[in-house]
Design a protein around this motif. Structure first.
Motif, PDB file in Angstrom:
ATOM      1  N   VAL A  70       0.835  -1.193   0.000  1.00  0.00           N
ATOM      2  CA  VAL A  70       0.000   0.000   0.000  1.00  0.00           C
ATOM      3  C   VAL A  70       0.873   1.248   0.000  1.00  0.00           C
ATOM      4  N   THR A  71       0.556   2.189  -0.893  1.00  0.00           N
ATOM      5  CA  THR A  71       1.194   3.497  -0.886  1.00  0.00           C
ATOM      6  C   THR A  71       0.129   4.542  -0.592  1.00  0.00           C
ATOM      7  N   VAL A  72       0.537   5.598   0.090  1.00  0.00           N
ATOM      8  CA  VAL A  72      -0.381   6.656   0.520  1.00  0.00           C
ATOM      9  C   VAL A  72       0.143   7.975  -0.025  1.00  0.00           C
ATOM     10  N   GLU A  73      -0.765   8.775  -0.589  1.00  0.00           N
ATOM     11  CA  GLU A  73      -0.363  10.052  -1.182  1.00  0.00           C
ATOM     12  C   GLU A  73      -1.379  11.134  -0.827  1.00  0.00           C
ATOM     13  N   GLN A  74      -0.871  12.283  -0.379  1.00  0.00           N
ATOM     14  CA  GLN A  74      -1.747  13.418  -0.087  1.00  0.00           C
ATOM     15  C   GLN A  74      -1.939  14.226  -1.364  1.00  0.00           C
ATOM     16  N   VAL A  75      -3.121  14.104  -1.957  1.00  0.00           N
ATOM     17  CA  VAL A  75      -3.400  14.802  -3.212  1.00  0.00           C
ATOM     18  C   VAL A  75      -4.899  14.773  -3.484  1.00  0.00           C
ATOM     19  N   ASP A  76      -5.412  15.851  -4.086  1.00  0.00           N
ATOM     20  CA  ASP A  76      -6.775  15.835  -4.620  1.00  0.00           C
ATOM     21  C   ASP A  76      -6.820  14.917  -5.827  1.00  0.00           C
ATOM     22  N   PHE A  77      -7.959  14.270  -6.038  1.00  0.00           N
ATOM     23  CA  PHE A  77      -8.085  13.413  -7.224  1.00  0.00           C
ATOM     24  C   PHE A  77      -7.912  14.238  -8.496  1.00  0.00           C
ATOM     25  N   GLU A  78      -8.407  15.461  -8.474  1.00  0.00           N
ATOM     26  CA  GLU A  78      -8.279  16.338  -9.641  1.00  0.00           C
ATOM     27  C   GLU A  78      -6.818  16.549 -10.027  1.00  0.00           C
ATOM     28  N   ALA A  79      -5.936  16.645  -9.022  1.00  0.00           N
ATOM     29  CA  ALA A  79      -4.521  16.898  -9.272  1.00  0.00           C
ATOM     30  C   ALA A  79      -3.697  15.616  -9.334  1.00  0.00           C
TER      31      ALA A  79
END
Length: 197
Positions: A70-79
């Motif tokens: 599992v990888t985790v990323e802080q980002v809006d789906f739009e971006a």
């Protein structure tokens, strides 16, 4: 936070078999504090969990630290930029109504591999008499479910009011994802499932 039950996690048993059928790469959009990603990891090759909220992501990182796939990323789906990556399953659990519906579904469709699936546990706005009648009819079952499962209402993630009615959602989904199945569920949710040709 350990396992918990609420009106969103109630539908994890619907989502996990979908991921199990593919045993592939999953994108969990709006992962919150990571419970679904944790549950998807054992049945998937990889899970990429994204969310724009830094507080939720910190807790997701703690929860998912033992999960090597599992990888985790802080980002809006739009971006969100997937590069060349494509996914076998894309999940939205109580997150799609935070976004522009049409644009988000178009992007999700593009990020799927052939035969991949989009699976949504969504919220819709009550706008028609039928919407309100359905909500009222569900109320006893909703309250009973919440009581039986000792519902955890607040898990510390941002919430938003739904904008589109189920009729409006079905209209947009019909344009973007022809053949998708959209049906009402309990707990004021709807379920959407679509397989890419």
């Amino acid at each position: 936070m350990a396992d918990y039950w609420n009106h969103n996690s109630a539908y994890h048993p619907w989502l996990i078999p979908i991921a199990t059928q593919h045993c592939g790469d999953v994108l969990d959009v709006g992962c919150g504090e990571g419970l679904l990603a944790q549950r998807l990891a054992p049945v998937s090759r990889s899970v990429h969990a994204i969310d724009p909220d830094p507080s939720a992501l910190r807790r997701a990182c703690d929860r998912l630290a033992p999960q090597r796939t599992v990888t985790v990323e802080q980002v809006d789906f739009e971006a969100f930029d997937a590069g060349d990556s494509r996914f076998d399953v894309i999940t939205f659990v109580a997150s799609l109504h935070h976004m522009e519906l049409r644009e988000s579904l178009l992007k999700a469709r593009q990020l799927l591999r052939p035969s991949g699936e989009i699976a949504v546990v969504g919220l819709s706005a009550n706008k028609t008499p039928g919407d309100w009648l359905w909500s009222a009819a569900c109320l006893p079952a909703v309250r009973m479910g919440s009581w039986l499962h000792a519902e955890t209402r607040d898990i510390g993630v941002p919430v938003a009011e739904a904008r589109e009615s189920l009729r409006e959602i079905r209209h947009i989904v019909g344009d973007v994802l022809p053949g998708a199945v959209v049906r009402r569920g309990l707990y004021y949710r709807y379920l959407l499932r679509w397989r890419k040709p």
